[in-house]
Design a protein around this motif. Structure first.
Motif: not given
Length: 641
Positions: A204-206, A211-213, A222-227, A234-242
């Protein structure tokens, strides 16, 4: 015969043993002895089993040697009897199904190569499930399943890598089939469910981040989902990249805001980016870049502002100030800049009350000017005012929306001399050859020949610091025109409205100091305590007042009014630009001079050294011929800004 039969039976038994040994070896090979050392799905072969094989082999060699001997080497006299040997039924050994054999072989290979959960269809999980579908009790597959369960549940909720999720789901399906209600099944279910939930949040966050703009608020969502994912893993690479991607997008927004000089928004956005991940190189670098850009922008905009004001480009200065308002935190400095801009708009860069002089072509400087502030006032006097004349009404409200400058003093003899010397001008009084002067013997004004602008009120030689007298309206206008040409600025005689507004200086009383006699010495007026050289006194002067002069005094001898103007209320009355009109009934609405082409009478305003208290009132006005001069009338100039 008996011996021959015994030999034949021995051969058959030996053959069965050999075939059995070969069959067992093949079966074990089919079951896949290539056991993974990590999972240890199969027990290694023991030394006893090796010895049994060796014994079987020995037994084979012995039988083979017996077979090599003559089976009919009995007594020579025995007769050979050819009888058929009894046939043993062929025994078919138990063999596992082919698909189970293949599954176990694949299982061993996957374990040996460490492919426990991936790839989904060629992993230990996949082949263990395949084997258990054929035989739910297959021991090696159950061992593999147990190891998978241990590995999956050891990770804990939310810790399962995304790539391992399909294999874990296969393991879960296997458990549900063979032990649906077990604690192991529930434990794996928890791990799989949490992995799916985290994956949903990630996707969902990705998706939002793609999206642009996006606004700052959307990016933070979006950052809230990754957080949320990192809070569990805490080591999730996809979330860290996000998170890093969100930070970069926020930094871009901050830099864009800074380009628009909205540094408050830029700083807030940078702080939001910093809150997502501390010690981020991207954020720290952007923050340093913003600080440098802000400092440089402030310096550039201040320089642009000052340069625009110097060149009187008010619009450019206003744009620079509007940009500075977006990020300059110093409120006092902003107020100062705003005042400068207002002064530029209303007073050509000067401040109200500021004084200045203009340099003149050919050398020297013009008279000192005072910037008059904008404002409103009632021109004229009310009918109730003591000493009022009908020509002072009706009162009218006037507004000054743009500043102007007024001479701080009356034009002095020294000022007028510079004009005459520069132009060779001859005054109208000089041309006529006479002007009125004060006569001490009679106490009256009398015409006297040979009087010029260089003489004082009584006809004596005037000091350069005294107000110039014996000049006509035309002479005063000529002086103002010369100043305009010599200074490249617009000088003129003040309008009647400008004069009264400057004289009143924000008051509406009879005099700028109040309604009665002054309570201190503040102007050259007719005072009851003034005494001439001939011991004369004023018959109609301000009671209990004396200023020390009988006649004109050097300019600046007394207190200035609230607008910073000296002697505007006394010393010498002054020419203004307006033609004389008996009242204000048909006066224009503005503050400009009220002029009729060819008018012969002009207005004189302000009190003089010889004016009665009624004639020194702020609203008092009179008229005089444009060619006339005298011992009580001078002038001061106005300048447009």
């Amino acid at each position: 015969m008996v011996k021959a039969l015994r030999n034949n039976l021995s051969f058959v038994f030996a053959l069965v043993i050999i075939l059995g040994a070969v069959g067992v070896g093949a079966y074990r090979q089919k079951l896949g002895q290539r056991t993974s050392e990590r999972l240890q799905l199969f027990e290694p072969m023991t030394d006893g089993e090796d010895q049994a094989d060796d014994d079987a082999d020995g037994r084979g060699e012995l039988l083979a040697q017996q077979d090599a001997a003559d089976p009919f080497d009995g007594d020579d006299d025995s007769e050979a009897v050819d009888e058929p040997l009894p046939t043993e039924p062929e025994v078919e050994p138990d063999r596992p199904p082919d698909d189970l054999v293949m599954a176990l072989a694949k299982l061993g290979s996957a374990a040996e190569e460490g492919r426990y959960l991936v790839p989904e269809q060629d992993s230990v999980a996949w082949w263990a499930d395949s084997a258990l579908r054929v035989d739910p009790t297959q021991e090696d597959a159950l061992v593999a399943l147990a190891r998978l369960v241990d590995d999956i549940t050891a990770l804990g909720a939310g810790k399962l890598p995304e790539e391992d999720l399909p294999g874990a789901e296969v393991t879960l399906e296997t458990l549900k089939r063979i032990e649906p209600d077990s604690t192991r099944t529930a434990a794996v279910q928890t791990v799989v469910d949490s992995a799916k939930e985290l994956l949903t949040r990630l996707r969902r966050s990705e998706s939002l981040l793609a999206e642009e703009g996006l606004s700052t608020r959307q990016l933070m969502r979006a950052a809230g989902g990754f957080q949320a994912v990192l809070a569990i893993d805490d080591g999730n690479p996809a979330a860290t990249k996000g998170i890093e991607a969100v930070q970069r997008r926020l930094v871009d927004l901050a830099l864009a805001a800074a380009q628009d000089f909205d540094f408050a928004a830029a700083d807030a956005t940078i702080e939001q980016a910093r809150s997502l991940q501390e010690r981020s190189r991207v954020v720290n670098s952007a923050s340093a870049q913003l600080m440098a850009f802000r400092a440089q922008s402030e310096a550039d905009l201040l320089a642009e502002f000052d340069s625009a004001l110097d060149s009187r480009d008010v619009e450019t200065a206003r744009r620079a100030l509007n940009r500075l308002r977006k990020f300059l935190d110093d409120s006092r400095r902003l107020r100062a800049l705003s005042r400068k801009l207002t002064n530029a708009e209303l007073y050509a860069g000067y401040a109200p009350g500021e004084t200045f002089t203009d340099s003149l072509r050919g050398g020297g400087r013009g008279p000192r000017m005072v910037v008059i502030p904008i404002g409103r006032f009632l021109m004229g006097s009310p009918e109730s005012e003591e000493g009022r004349n009908r020509n002072e009404g009706p009162q009218r409200e006037l507004a000054f929306s743009k500043g102007f400058a007024m001479g701080q003093t009356e034009v002095t003899v020294g000022d007028f001399r510079a004009f005459v010397e520069a132009t060779g001008y001859v005054t109208e009084v000089e041309q006529e050859g006479r002007s009125d002067t004060y006569e001490e013997r009679t106490g009256r004004l009398v015409l006297r020949r040979g009087v010029t602008w260089q003489r004082d009120y009584k006809g004596s030689r005037a000091r350069d610091t005294e107000p110039v007298l014996h000049v006509s309206w035309n002479d005063a206008a000529a002086y103002a025109n010369w100043l305009s040409e010599a200074s490249a600025s617009v000088y003129r005689l003040p309008s009647e409205a400008e004069f009264e507004y400057s004289l009143r200086a924000g008051t509406q009383t009879r005099y700028w100091w109040g309604d009665g006699a002054p309570d201190r010495v503040l102007a050259n007026l007719t005072g009851a305590e003034d005494v001439s050289k001939g011991k004369r006194r004023w018959a109609n002067g301000f009671p209990d007042y004396g200023d020390g002069f009988w006649g004109t005094a050097p300019v600046r001898s007394y207190e200035a009014n609230p607008f910073g103007l000296f002697d505007i209320d006394g010393n010498a009355s002054e020419w203004v630009a307006d033609c004389w009109h008996d009242n204000y009934s048909r006066a224009p609405n503005g503050t400009q001079p009220w002029v009729n082409p060819g008018c012969e009478l002009r207005v004189v305003r302000g009190g003089s050294w010889g004016s009665s208290p009624e004639q020194s009132r702020s609203a008092y006005r009179t008229g005089n011929g444009v060619e006339k001069g005298g011992a009580r009338v001078g002038f001061r100039v106005a300048r447009e800004l």
